[in-house]
Design a protein around this motif. Structure first.
Motif, PDB file in Angstrom:
ATOM      1  N   ASP A  47      47.787  46.402   6.103  1.00 10.66           N
ATOM      2  CA  ASP A  47      46.544  46.569   6.084  1.00 10.66           C
ATOM      3  C   ASP A  47      46.122  47.816   4.982  1.00 10.66           C
ATOM      4  O   ASP A  47      45.341  48.661   5.466  1.00 10.66           O
ATOM      5  CB  ASP A  47      45.906  46.728   7.528  1.00 10.66           C
ATOM      6  CG  ASP A  47      44.498  46.640   7.418  1.00 10.66           C
ATOM      7  OD1 ASP A  47      43.905  46.110   6.464  1.00 10.66           O
ATOM      8  OD2 ASP A  47      43.901  47.064   8.457  1.00 10.66           O
TER       9      ASP A  47
ATOM     10  N   HIS B 183      46.106  50.612  17.440  1.00 13.70           N
ATOM     11  CA  HIS B 183      47.027  49.576  17.237  1.00 13.70           C
ATOM     12  C   HIS B 183      48.121  50.427  16.326  1.00 13.70           C
ATOM     13  O   HIS B 183      47.552  51.576  15.712  1.00 13.70           O
ATOM     14  CB  HIS B 183      46.765  48.316  16.611  1.00 13.70           C
ATOM     15  CG  HIS B 183      45.553  48.909  15.511  1.00 13.70           C
ATOM     16  ND1 HIS B 183      44.304  48.893  15.649  1.00 13.70           N
ATOM     17  CD2 HIS B 183      46.019  49.084  14.045  1.00 13.70           C
ATOM     18  CE1 HIS B 183      43.763  49.226  14.487  1.00 13.70           C
ATOM     19  NE2 HIS B 183      44.730  49.037  13.440  1.00 13.70           N
TER      20      HIS B 183
ATOM     21  N   ASP C  78      39.620  55.972  13.644  1.00  8.94           N
ATOM     22  CA  ASP C  78      39.503  54.222  13.402  1.00  8.94           C
ATOM     23  C   ASP C  78      39.257  53.575  14.599  1.00  8.94           C
ATOM     24  O   ASP C  78      39.951  53.888  15.621  1.00  8.94           O
ATOM     25  CB  ASP C  78      40.877  53.977  12.884  1.00  8.94           C
ATOM     26  CG  ASP C  78      40.754  52.543  12.133  1.00  8.94           C
ATOM     27  OD1 ASP C  78      40.130  52.287  11.128  1.00  8.94           O
ATOM     28  OD2 ASP C  78      41.281  51.701  12.890  1.00  8.94           O
TER      29      ASP C  78
ATOM     30  N   GLU D   7      34.698  55.777  14.411  1.00 12.19           N
ATOM     31  CA  GLU D   7      34.172  54.621  13.856  1.00 12.19           C
ATOM     32  C   GLU D   7      33.863  53.774  15.117  1.00 12.19           C
ATOM     33  O   GLU D   7      34.751  53.463  15.720  1.00 12.19           O
ATOM     34  CB  GLU D   7      35.003  54.205  13.055  1.00 12.19           C
ATOM     35  CG  GLU D   7      34.564  52.724  12.383  1.00 12.19           C
ATOM     36  CD  GLU D   7      35.646  51.836  11.822  1.00 12.19           C
ATOM     37  OE1 GLU D   7      35.463  50.999  10.823  1.00 12.19           O
ATOM     38  OE2 GLU D   7      36.761  51.966  12.468  1.00 12.19           O
TER      39      GLU D   7
ATOM     40  N   HIS E  18      35.418  52.030   2.553  1.00 12.44           N
ATOM     41  CA  HIS E  18      36.390  50.956   2.020  1.00 12.44           C
ATOM     42  C   HIS E  18      36.172  49.606   2.555  1.00 12.44           C
ATOM     43  O   HIS E  18      37.570  48.851   2.109  1.00 12.44           O
ATOM     44  CB  HIS E  18      37.746  51.678   2.400  1.00 12.44           C
ATOM     45  CG  HIS E  18      38.171  51.988   3.590  1.00 12.44           C
ATOM     46  ND1 HIS E  18      37.433  52.782   4.506  1.00 12.44           N
ATOM     47  CD2 HIS E  18      38.933  51.349   4.594  1.00 12.44           C
ATOM     48  CE1 HIS E  18      37.923  52.619   5.763  1.00 12.44           C
ATOM     49  NE2 HIS E  18      39.006  51.916   5.715  1.00 12.44           N
ATOM     50  N   ASP E  19      35.448  49.495   3.522  1.00 10.44           N
ATOM     51  CA  ASP E  19      35.481  48.072   4.175  1.00 10.44           C
ATOM     52  C   ASP E  19      34.400  47.236   3.907  1.00 10.44           C
ATOM     53  O   ASP E  19      34.252  45.955   4.046  1.00 10.44           O
ATOM     54  CB  ASP E  19      35.299  48.255   5.672  1.00 10.44           C
ATOM     55  CG  ASP E  19      36.665  48.797   6.360  1.00 10.44           C
ATOM     56  OD1 ASP E  19      37.628  48.566   5.621  1.00 10.44           O
ATOM     57  OD2 ASP E  19      36.346  49.530   7.360  1.00 10.44           O
TER      58      ASP E  19
ATOM     59  N   ARG F  76      37.938  42.987   1.071  1.00 12.28           N
ATOM     60  CA  ARG F  76      37.121  44.345   0.606  1.00 12.28           C
ATOM     61  C   ARG F  76      37.836  44.999  -0.422  1.00 12.28           C
ATOM     62  O   ARG F  76      37.568  46.170  -0.742  1.00 12.28           O
ATOM     63  CB  ARG F  76      37.762  45.086   1.880  1.00 12.28           C
ATOM     64  CG  ARG F  76      37.153  44.617   3.342  1.00 12.28           C
ATOM     65  CD  ARG F  76      37.869  45.321   4.335  1.00 12.28           C
ATOM     66  NE  ARG F  76      39.225  44.928   4.498  1.00 12.28           N
ATOM     67  CZ  ARG F  76      39.955  45.311   5.357  1.00 12.28           C
ATOM     68  NH1 ARG F  76      39.655  46.111   6.493  1.00 12.28           N
ATOM     69  NH2 ARG F  76      41.398  44.648   5.523  1.00 12.28           N
TER      70      ARG F  76
END
Ligand code: BGC
Length: 545
Positions: free
Chosen positions: A61, A104, A201, A270, A331-332, A402
Motif C-alpha cells: 500500500d 495496522h 493515519d 485523519e 494522496h487518496d 488513487r
C-alpha cells in the motif's frame, strides 16, 4: 502566538515522497529528493511539511503497510538522510510532521510473523484473531475498504485475522495494553529524533468491538457515505463496530500525554467514521486529546457554497474549543481542480486553483495542502497497464484508484519525465503536467504557483484569518461569505465558486465601514454601496466594523 501554538492557522504542505523528486535516479522519489527541493518548499511560505510514510515496507500500500516503524525503507534513504532532512528543514523554519500508521502493520512486520505462528507465542494476542464460524466462514460481516471481506484465513493458526484495509495490512489488537505501549514507544522514537508532529493515519480505526458484533446494513439511499459510494460494498454497512470505539479516546489521550513531554509537537488525526465531524469534535476536545483533526468531508465531489458552509457550520457547532484542519486534496482522492472544477467546466482554469487555496486557508482552522495543488495539477488518467494502486486494480474500471493524484511532481517543462527523474518513474508524468511545471510557472507573476506563494504570506498579516472565529453571512449559491473575527480585527471574506459573474447584496452593517483589501493577488470583486460584484472565481476581502 507562543511557539507551542505554531500549528494554529498553519499551512501544512503534504509531500508524497515517492513522487516528489528522485535524487538517486531510480524512478522513485526519496528523502534526498525532498532535501534537494527544500528551497522550493520554503518559497511556498508554508509552515510545515507532512511527509507520507517512508518507513521500511513491502510497499503493498505504498508505505502505509509498515514492516519496521523505526527504520527508513532503502528506497527512500536511511536514518541519516532523515536526520539531515529534519535539521535542514528546521534551519529554514519549516516544521516536519510525519505519518504514523498505528492501527495496522504490514504482514511482514516481525510482530505479525510471530503472532501468526500459533496461539501461544508471545505476540499471539497482538493482532485480531478469531475462529471461523461453524460453517467455516469469517467470524462476522465486516468488510475491507479495499474490497472483499475484512478477514483473511491464516493456515498456521487455523484462524482468521482482521484487516480493515489490504489483507497484507493486519489490524493490531489495541485491547492488549502491551500493543498500545509498543506503539507509543515507536512514536516516541521519532519524537526523540526531533520531529514536530504526526499525521495519524486512520486514527479512529485502532480499536474494534471486542465482541466482534456484525455491522448493520445501510439502506440503499444512504450509501453515499463520504469517500465510498455504492461502487464499493463497504458503503452497504454502518461501520459501528469495526472502528471508532469508545476505548479509542483513551488511547488518543495516551498519545497526547506522550506529546506533551515534547513541547511544541502536534498530533493531527485523519478521521473517517459514520459521523466524522462528530468524531473529530470528540477527538480534538479540550487539551488532552488531538490538537487537530481532518475529515473527508471536503474530499468529496460536492462543490457548492451551501455544502461547504454546512460542513464548516456543523463542525463549529460541535467542535467548541477543538481546532480543525481543512483538506480538499491528498494522496487518496482525485485532484481537487478536477473533482470540483468539472461542475464548472473549469478543470484547467488557473483562477479556480488560486481561489480554492484561498478559500480553504481563509476558513477557521489549519490547512493541509497536497503537493501539486500549488501548481493547479489536474488528475492524471492512468492506463490500466500502468496502475499501481491495489485499490484501483480491484475496482477498475468503475473506480481507477488513487494513482491519478500520485503522479510525479513536474519540475521542468521540457525535461524527460518533467525533471522528476531521468529514468522511467513508478507512475507516468501526464503530458499536460509539463506545461504546469514549476519552471513553467516560476517567472509568471500571475501563475497559480506565484499566487499561492503570495497568498500564504499575505494571509499571515491578518490575525483574523489565522486565528479568528468564523461566522457565515447569508448568501445565495454560488457565493460563500463569512466574517472572521480576532480581537479588534473583523474581516469579511467572499468567494464566487462559479465561472460566471455574480452579484451579492450585503447587509448595511457589514458594508458601512468596509475597506476592501486588494493586495491578495487573486481576482478581485468590487463593492458599490451594499452591492458586491464578483467576476468568475473572484474573492473579496475587506476589513469591517
Ligand atoms: C491513507 C491511505 C492508506 C490507508 C491505510 C489512509 O487513510 O491515507 O493512503 O491506504 O490509510 O493505511
Amino acid at each position: 502566538m507562543s511557539e507551542p501554538m505554531w500549528w494554529r492557522g498553519a499551512v501544512i504542505y503534504q509531500v508524497y515522497p515517492r513522487s516528489f523528486y528522485d535524487a538517486n535516479q531510480d524512478g522513485v522519489g526519496d528523502i534526498q529528493g525532498i532535501i534537494a527541493k527544500l528551497d522550493y518548499i520554503a518559497s511556498l511560505g508554508i509552515d510545515a511539511i507532512w511527509v507520507s510514510p517512508f518507513f521500511k515496507s513491502p510497499m503493498k500500500d505504498f508505505g502505509y503497510d509498515i514492516s519496521d516503524y523505526r527504520d527508513i525503507d532503502p528506497l527512500f534513504g536511511n536514518l541519516a538522510d532523515f536526520d539531515e532532512l529534519v535539521a535542514k528543514a528546521h534551519q529554514k523554519g519549516i516544521k516536519i510532521m510525519i505519518d504514523q500508521v498505528l492501527s495496522h502493520t504490514s504482514d511482514q512486520h516481525a510482530w505479525f510473523l510471530e503472532s501468526r505462528e500459533d496461539k501461544t507465542n508471545d505476540k499471539a494476542d497482538w493482532y485480531v484473531w478469531a475462529d471461523a464460524k461453524e460453517d467455516g466462514t469469517p467470524p462476522n460481516n465486516w468488510l475491507s475498504i479495499f474490497g472483499g471481506v475484512a478477514w483473511q484465513w491464516e493456515p498456521r493458526r487455523q484462524q482468521y485475522y482482521l484487516h480493515n484495509f489490504l489483507s497484507s495490512q493486519p489490524d493490531l489488537n489495541f485491547h492488549n495494553p502491551e500493543v498500545r505501549q509498543a506503539v507509543l514507544d515507536n512514536v516516541e522514537f521519532w519524537l526523540k529524533r526531533g520531529v514536530d508532529g504526526f499525521r495519524l493515519d486512520a486514527i479512529n480505526f485502532c480499536f474494534h468491538d471486542a465482541q466482534l458484533r456484525d455491522n448493520p446494513s445501510k439502506p440503499k439511499e444512504l450509501r453515499q457515505s463520504i469517500g465510498f459510494d455504492e461502487k464499493n460494498p463497504y458503503a452497504y454497512q454502518y461501520h459501528y463496530f469495526n472502528n471508532t470505539q469508545d476505548e479509542n479516546l483513551g488511547f488518543i489521550e495516551d498519545i497526547r500525554s506522550l506529546l506533551n513531554q515534547y513541547p511544541g509537537t502536534v498530533a493531527l488525526g485523519e478521521i473517517s467514521s459514520e459521523d466524522s465531524l462528530k468524531t473529530m469534535s470528540e477527538y480534538t476536545q479540550g487539551n488532552g486529546r488531538l490538537h487537530m483533526g481532518y475529515s473527508f468531508d471536503l474530499l468529496t465531489e460536492d462543490f457548492t457554497a451551501g455544502y461547504i458552509r454546512q460542513v464548516a457550520t456543523s463542525l463549529e457547532e460541535r467542535v467548541s474549543d477543538g481546532w480543525p484542519c481543512w483538506s480538499v486534496s491528498n494522496h487518496d482522492v482525485q485532484r481537487v481542480i478536477t473533482r470540483w472544477g468539472k461542475s464548472q467546466n473549469a478543470e484547467h482554469t488557473p483562477d479556480l486553483a488560486k481561489m480554492l487555496f484561498a478559500l480553504i486557508s481563509s476558513m477557521r482552522g489549519s490547512v493541509c495542502t497536497y503537493q501539486g495543488e500549488e501548481l493547479g495539477l489536474t488528475e492524471a488518467d492512468i492506463a490500466y497497464e500502468d496502475l499501481q494502486d491495489p485499490y484501483g486494480i480491484t475496482f477498475w474500471p468503475q473506480f481507477k484508484g488513487r494513482d491519478g493524484c500520485r503522479t510525479p511532481h513536474p519540475w521542468q517543462r521540457d525535461a524527460v519525465n518533467a525533471g522528476f527523474s531521468s529514468v522511467k518513474p513508478w507512475l507516468p508524468v501526464p503530458a499536460e503536467h509539463h506545461g504546469k511545471s514549476v519552471e513553467s510557472q516560476e517567472h509568471n507573476k500571475d501563475s497559480v504557483l506565484n499566487s499561492f506563494r503570495h497568498f500564504t504570506r499575505w494571509r499571515k498579516e491578518f490575525p483574523a484569518l489565522m486565528y479568528g472565529d468564523i461566522e457565515f453571512v447569508d448568501s445565495q449559491e454560488p457565493v460563500l461569505a463569512f466574517v472572521r473575527t480576532y480581537q479588534e480585527q473583523r474581516l469579511l471574506v467572499c468567494f464566487n465558486l462559479s465561472a460566471s459573474k455574480q452579484s451579492l447584496q450585503l447587509p448595511t452593517e457589514l458594508t458601512a465601514d468596509a475597506t476592501a483589501l486588494t493586495n491578495h493577488g487573486l481576482i478581485s470583486a468590487t463593492l458599490t454601496g451594499e452591492s458586491l460584484t464578483l467576476p468568475a472565481f473572484a474573492c473579496f476581502f475587506a476589513t469591517v466594523k
